[in-house]
Design an enzyme around this catalytic site. Sequence first.
Site, PDB file in Angstrom:
ATOM      1  N   CYS A 167       0.758  -1.247  -0.077  1.00  0.00           N
ATOM      2  CA  CYS A 167       0.305   0.082  -0.171  1.00  0.00           C
ATOM      3  C   CYS A 167       0.702   1.056   0.065  1.00  0.00           C
ATOM      4  CB  CYS A 167      -0.878   0.103   1.114  1.00  0.00           C
ATOM      5  SG  CYS A 167      -2.089  -1.669   1.069  1.00  0.00           S
ATOM      6  N   HIS A 307      -2.193   8.085   6.279  1.00  0.00           N
ATOM      7  CA  HIS A 307      -2.206   6.741   5.507  1.00  0.00           C
ATOM      8  C   HIS A 307      -3.507   6.261   5.962  1.00  0.00           C
ATOM      9  CE1 HIS A 307      -1.457   3.209   3.623  1.00  0.00           C
ATOM     10  NE2 HIS A 307      -1.700   2.543   4.502  1.00  0.00           N
ATOM     11  N   GLU A 318      -0.163   6.032  13.576  1.00  0.00           N
ATOM     12  CA  GLU A 318       0.249   7.142  12.745  1.00  0.00           C
ATOM     13  C   GLU A 318       0.047   8.224  13.415  1.00  0.00           C
ATOM     14  OE1 GLU A 318      -1.836   7.230   9.237  1.00  0.00           O
ATOM     15  OE2 GLU A 318      -0.382   8.904   8.207  1.00  0.00           O
ATOM     16  N   LYS A 339      -9.118   8.565   2.657  1.00  0.00           N
ATOM     17  CA  LYS A 339      -9.591   7.081   2.319  1.00  0.00           C
ATOM     18  C   LYS A 339     -11.051   6.973   3.179  1.00  0.00           C
ATOM     19  CE  LYS A 339      -5.303   4.594   2.277  1.00  0.00           C
ATOM     20  NZ  LYS A 339      -4.149   5.415   2.847  1.00  0.00           N
ATOM     21  N   HIS A 344      -9.565   2.470   0.197  1.00  0.00           N
ATOM     22  CA  HIS A 344      -8.220   2.259   0.153  1.00  0.00           C
ATOM     23  C   HIS A 344      -7.694   1.567  -1.318  1.00  0.00           C
ATOM     24  CE1 HIS A 344      -4.180   1.055   1.223  1.00  0.00           C
ATOM     25  NE2 HIS A 344      -4.229   0.669   2.218  1.00  0.00           N
ATOM     26  N   PHE A 405       1.932  -3.441   4.005  1.00  0.00           N
ATOM     27  CA  PHE A 405       2.084  -4.517   4.494  1.00  0.00           C
ATOM     28  C   PHE A 405       3.581  -5.016   4.174  1.00  0.00           C
ATOM     29  CE2 PHE A 405      -2.164  -7.175   4.652  1.00  0.00           C
ATOM     30  CZ  PHE A 405      -2.610  -6.419   5.713  1.00  0.00           C
TER      31      PHE A 405
END
Lengths: 417, 82
Positions: A167, A307, A318, A339, A344, A405
């Site tokens: 991502c 993110h 985050e 998002k 996403h 990931f």
Amino acid sequence: MTSDRTLRDVVVTGLGATTPLGGDVPSTWDAALAGQSGARTLENDWAERYEIPVSFAATIKVKPEEVLPRPEIKRMDPSTQYAIIAAREAWADAGSPEVDGDRLGAVVSSGIGGIWTTLDGWDTLRERGARRMLPMTVPMLMPNSPAAYVSLEFGARAGAHALVSACASGAEAIGYGVDMIRAGRADVVVCGGTEATIHPMPMAAFAASRTLSLRNDDPQAASRPYDVDRDGFVVGEGAGIVVLESAEHAAARGARVYAKIAGVGLSADAYHITSPDPEGRGQVAAMRRAVEEAGITGRDVVHVNAHATSTKVGDITETRSIRALLGDDADHVLLSATKSMTGHLLGGAGALETIFTVKAVSERLAPPTINVANPDPELQVPLVRDEPAKLPGGDIAAVNNSFGFGGHNVALVVTNA
Amino acid sequence: MANTEQEILEGLAEIVAEETGLPTDAVALEKSFTDDLDIDSLSMMTIVTHAEDKFGVRIPDEEVKNLATVGDAVSFIAKAQA
């Protein structure tokens, strides 16, 4: 915001996208400012037929079939179709720059690659045998296919690259484009990310990892970063592409400049294959490197496009990282989690969110975060909710964070032109 | 069931049009796949795969290089169906 660095300045002169909110950047940006959601119930029976616990996604708003001629549809995986649509928009938006092909680069990433083609090919093989396998299958499924087609489209011979970091891929592609210009290997780079994974297999696989929202009865409210009732992310699809140029090249041709990509920060957690380091060390390192490369201080940062995917753990980690980096300066940062509206886009996310960050800086307007009915009490940075928020005048900086990931962290610093 | 040569031409023209974006009436018997229709080897193999499917015939790889024109392909398919 000056520095004695000798790095070449890299500016953004073209933007292109096709997303769950719209078929181009203007419609996507308008929908984002209006706080619309691109999530919708899927018009198929996958959930029932395969017992997939999720029956919705943020599907692309304008189907490629409405935009591309039939032969292109047939020879490109959907992930490449989205990239080509976005790249053509970005290139035209940049004024179709005249540039020697040896000085033009293409960097287009996908987190997962041509998975529709891969799985369609497997279905064909099992059901009908090797004789029915289409000859274009390999060039369609390879993960560098979007980069290759973008390179072909514009005659980009300085290099065509496809960096893969789940991502974070789209942001890493833009970071690599910046590096190509700074290293003197290109004057113009078409770069970004794309993803087309709304197919039952990846949907089932993401569901199996227990990372998806299960809010089937209300898809538009499902992506809710920082809300106490968030329960996972919403799979999205689409592409974002930007045209980067050295400042000299853009100035020489009198190009309109949206903003600068002033700093690129990369790091790896080396902690866990899917979970972020709870201490946020990798995230802080990426942001710190980007801020240092930009030659700015934490006080200059007025906006962060997070993110924030709408997962329990990730969102708060985050904001802790932002607080750890900026300290008290985080009090005047306006945080947006787009998002909440787009879902996403996985490998496309970092690129689309860079576009949002560039638009935010150039229009001095931070997009909203929707669906935050009850903000998480652990949220550590002021959040833009419901309505867009004005950013200050003068020299400003914004950060776009993208994490993937595998522990990949990418932070890009965007400053005004 | 065997098709007439006209039916084969029409069917083949649809396949070529889908692959190349050319109008179907550009796909005439005397046209060369490579010189007139600008079809590369991967596209040719894609067309062959679809034609095999559509007409229920087998076009072996070693035969494909002998199919220079649309007419060659139509004749081959007609014979293979007979």
